[in-house]
Write a protein that holds these residues in place. Structure first.
Motif, mmCIF file in Angstrom:
data_model
loop_
_atom_site.group_PDB
_atom_site.id
_atom_site.type_symbol
_atom_site.label_atom_id
_atom_site.label_comp_id
_atom_site.label_asym_id
_atom_site.label_seq_id
_atom_site.Cartn_x
_atom_site.Cartn_y
_atom_site.Cartn_z
ATOM 1 N N ARG A 1 0.827 -1.205 0.000
ATOM 2 C CA ARG A 1 0.000 0.000 0.000
ATOM 3 C C ARG A 1 0.861 1.254 0.000
ATOM 4 O O ARG A 1 2.040 1.213 0.315
ATOM 5 N N ASN A 2 0.199 2.359 -0.317
ATOM 6 C CA ASN A 2 0.913 3.614 -0.435
ATOM 7 C C ASN A 2 0.913 4.359 0.903
ATOM 8 O O ASN A 2 -0.047 4.296 1.653
ATOM 9 N N TRP A 3 1.995 5.060 1.196
ATOM 10 C CA TRP A 3 2.038 5.889 2.398
ATOM 11 C C TRP A 3 2.207 7.349 1.983
ATOM 12 O O TRP A 3 3.204 7.709 1.359
ATOM 13 N N VAL A 4 1.230 8.164 2.304
ATOM 14 C CA VAL A 4 1.235 9.567 1.887
ATOM 15 C C VAL A 4 2.244 10.345 2.734
ATOM 16 O O VAL A 4 2.120 10.403 3.954
ATOM 17 N N TRP B 1 9.269 10.922 8.329
ATOM 18 C CA TRP B 1 9.347 9.735 7.481
ATOM 19 C C TRP B 1 10.752 9.187 7.667
ATOM 20 O O TRP B 1 11.723 9.788 7.219
ATOM 21 N N ILE C 1 -7.016 9.403 2.593
ATOM 22 C CA ILE C 1 -6.888 8.799 3.925
ATOM 23 C C ILE C 1 -7.811 9.487 4.945
ATOM 24 O O ILE C 1 -7.343 10.136 5.875
ATOM 25 N N HIS D 1 -9.381 8.306 7.326
ATOM 26 C CA HIS D 1 -9.260 7.775 8.691
ATOM 27 C C HIS D 1 -7.955 8.226 9.352
ATOM 28 O O HIS D 1 -7.562 7.691 10.378
ATOM 29 N N ALA D 2 -7.260 9.192 8.743
ATOM 30 C CA ALA D 2 -5.986 9.641 9.305
ATOM 31 C C ALA D 2 -6.131 11.010 9.952
ATOM 32 O O ALA D 2 -7.067 11.760 9.664
ATOM 33 N N SER E 1 -5.270 -7.446 8.036
ATOM 34 C CA SER E 1 -5.630 -6.093 8.450
ATOM 35 C C SER E 1 -6.778 -6.226 9.424
ATOM 36 O O SER E 1 -7.651 -7.073 9.266
ATOM 37 N N ARG F 1 -9.888 -4.203 11.201
ATOM 38 C CA ARG F 1 -10.701 -2.992 11.099
ATOM 39 C C ARG F 1 -11.805 -3.025 12.137
ATOM 40 O O ARG F 1 -12.218 -4.087 12.587
HETATM 41 P P1 ADP Z 1 -3.406 -0.860 7.685
HETATM 42 O O1 ADP Z 1 -2.853 -2.093 8.295
HETATM 43 O O2 ADP Z 1 -4.151 -0.019 8.680
HETATM 44 O O3 ADP Z 1 -4.197 -1.076 6.441
HETATM 45 P P2 ADP Z 1 -0.767 -0.107 6.659
HETATM 46 O O4 ADP Z 1 0.171 -0.251 7.789
HETATM 47 O O5 ADP Z 1 -0.765 -1.131 5.616
HETATM 48 O O6 ADP Z 1 -2.230 0.121 7.249
HETATM 49 O O7 ADP Z 1 -0.519 1.315 5.993
HETATM 50 C C1 ADP Z 1 -1.010 1.673 4.713
HETATM 51 C C2 ADP Z 1 -2.339 2.404 4.805
HETATM 52 O O8 ADP Z 1 -2.258 3.543 5.653
HETATM 53 C C3 ADP Z 1 -2.801 2.983 3.480
HETATM 54 O O9 ADP Z 1 -3.552 2.045 2.768
HETATM 55 C C4 ADP Z 1 -3.643 4.206 3.857
HETATM 56 O O10 ADP Z 1 -4.978 3.833 4.137
HETATM 57 C C5 ADP Z 1 -3.025 4.638 5.150
HETATM 58 N N1 ADP Z 1 -2.146 5.818 5.000
HETATM 59 C C6 ADP Z 1 -1.354 6.179 3.964
HETATM 60 N N2 ADP Z 1 -0.676 7.293 4.239
HETATM 61 C C7 ADP Z 1 -1.022 7.662 5.485
HETATM 62 C C8 ADP Z 1 -0.658 8.738 6.335
HETATM 63 N N3 ADP Z 1 0.220 9.670 5.985
HETATM 64 N N4 ADP Z 1 -1.252 8.786 7.542
HETATM 65 C C9 ADP Z 1 -2.135 7.877 7.954
HETATM 66 N N5 ADP Z 1 -2.521 6.838 7.203
HETATM 67 C C10 ADP Z 1 -1.965 6.727 5.984
#
Ligand code: ADP
Length: 328
Positions: free
Chosen positions: A125-128, A136, A222, A224-225, A320, A322
């Motif tokens: 997955r992508n991390w913003v 970071w 995101i 939920h962030a 994951s 939730r």
């Molecule tokens: P999870 O296990 O909760 O799915 P991961 O550890 O795999 O999370 O992290 C990737 C996810 O985190 C992404 O799919 C996205 O929903 C979320 N994410 C991406 N960038 C950010 C960020 N800067 N802050 C918070 N959440 C983020």
């Protein structure tokens, strides 16, 4: 060049008022032109340095930026952060840390970037990771552990980051098992641990950590962030949080390394863990099911109770977790 810039900065910090260009150049044994060049660089990085033709230079304010020089100077005797690579922009700090580890980086080496163009989350997955707002970073470890225990380091890093956040912001940070730090039900930090190992031994582990610190507006992908600044209504120092994390993690890591068991840390982890006692949806590769999060076992795995009453252990890494109605 970096070294002289650091020296100019250190000198300005020791001065209560103006220091003339001549004075600085004499003390540091360099030309006035190179003092000026480095002052300009510091100003470009965001340091507010007042320059007066008659009086010289005065440091008005240090900006909320992370510099390798400042971090190194505050982390003198520690293993964690003993060697630092800093990038204004990089694809992924985890990828760079893995390459650096392959090149022989020592334990505690740290890659930090102001922004990532391809920041990584778990499972591809992508991390913003925008510039100027977050932490970071990726820490290189070379633990003497069986590879099966690596994921426990993620839990320990989570505890250390929670403590660092609490110390600096007084915000109530908790952990969503296994690896997300949440405040008021939203994610402020994620941890991605990667390793290179053979059956018996670990070559290296990279613990990647992303924290939304001063983000004012989060990416719409995101919802939920959140960020520390959005919750606390103020800006926080990224370098202070990094420093506290490294100190905290160093303590925990050395205790764990001396006796590789989570035993000592489980009570703290469980107290921080907001997943316990909640109905959760477990999503793994094949299926998705609802269960009650009951406990964290001695290995750091999540123990859940299924609807028919049976208990099941959930391993981190491939799943994951939730909430029933959203992220938490
Ligand atoms: P999870 O296990 O909760 O799915 P991961 O550890 O795999 O999370 O992290 C990737 C996810 O985190 C992404 O799919 C996205 O929903 C979320 N994410 C991406 N960038 C950010 C960020 N800067 N802050 C918070 N959440 C983020």
């Amino acid at each position: 060049m970096g070294k002289l810039k650091e020296e100019v900065l250190s000198y300005l910090k020791t001065q209560e008022s103006f220091a003339s260009g001549e004075e600085i150049s004499k003390v540091l044994g360099v030309t006035r032109a190179s003092v000026w060049k480095n002052i300009k660089k510091l100003q470009e990085e965001g340091y507010q340095i007042q320059a007066s033709t008659n009086k010289g230079y005065r440091l008005v304010e240090s900006p909320n930026i992370i510099t390798k020089e400042e971090l190194l100077s505050t982390l003198k005797d520690s293993t964690m952060g003993q060697s630092i690579e800093y990038y204004n922009e990089i694809e992924s700090t985890n990828e760079r840390a893995k390459a650096w580890a392959r090149e022989g980086a020592v334990e505690g080496s740290l890659v930090i970037a102001d922004s990532q163009t391809m920041g990584k989350g778990r499972l591809g997955r992508n991390w913003v990771s925008p510039s100027g707002t977050g932490i970071w970073m990726s820490l290189i470890l070379r633990p003497d552990l069986p590879p099966t225990k690596t994921y426990q380091l993620t839990l320990l890093a989570g505890i250390a980051m929670c403590e660092a956040i609490k110390k600096h912001t007084a915000l109530e940070a908790g952990i969503k098992w296994p690896n997300d730090i949440v405040i008021e039900g939203k994610k402020v930090c994620g941890i991605l641990t990667e390793m290179s190992a053979e059956v018996q031994c670990i070559h290296y582990v990279v613990v990647g950590i992303g924290v939304n610190v001063n983000t004012k507006k989060l990416d719409e992908s995101i919802p939920h962030a959140t960020s520390l600044a959005l919750i606390g209504n103020q800006e926080y120092s990224r370098k202070e949080i990094i420093k506290s994390f490294l100190e905290e993690f160093e303590k925990i890591y050395s205790m764990y390394h001396a006796k590789p068991s989570l035993e000592l840390f489980l009570p703290t982890y469980k107290k921080l863990c907001i997943t316990l006692g909640k109905q959760v949806t477990i999503i793994d590769r094949k299926e998705q099911y609802i269960a009650l999060a009951k406990d964290i076992n001695a290995n750091g795995e999540l123990v859940v109770q299924l609807e028919d009453g049976t208990l099941q252990t959930v391993l981190s890494g491939e799943v994951s977790v939730r909430g029933l109605y959203g992220y938490i």
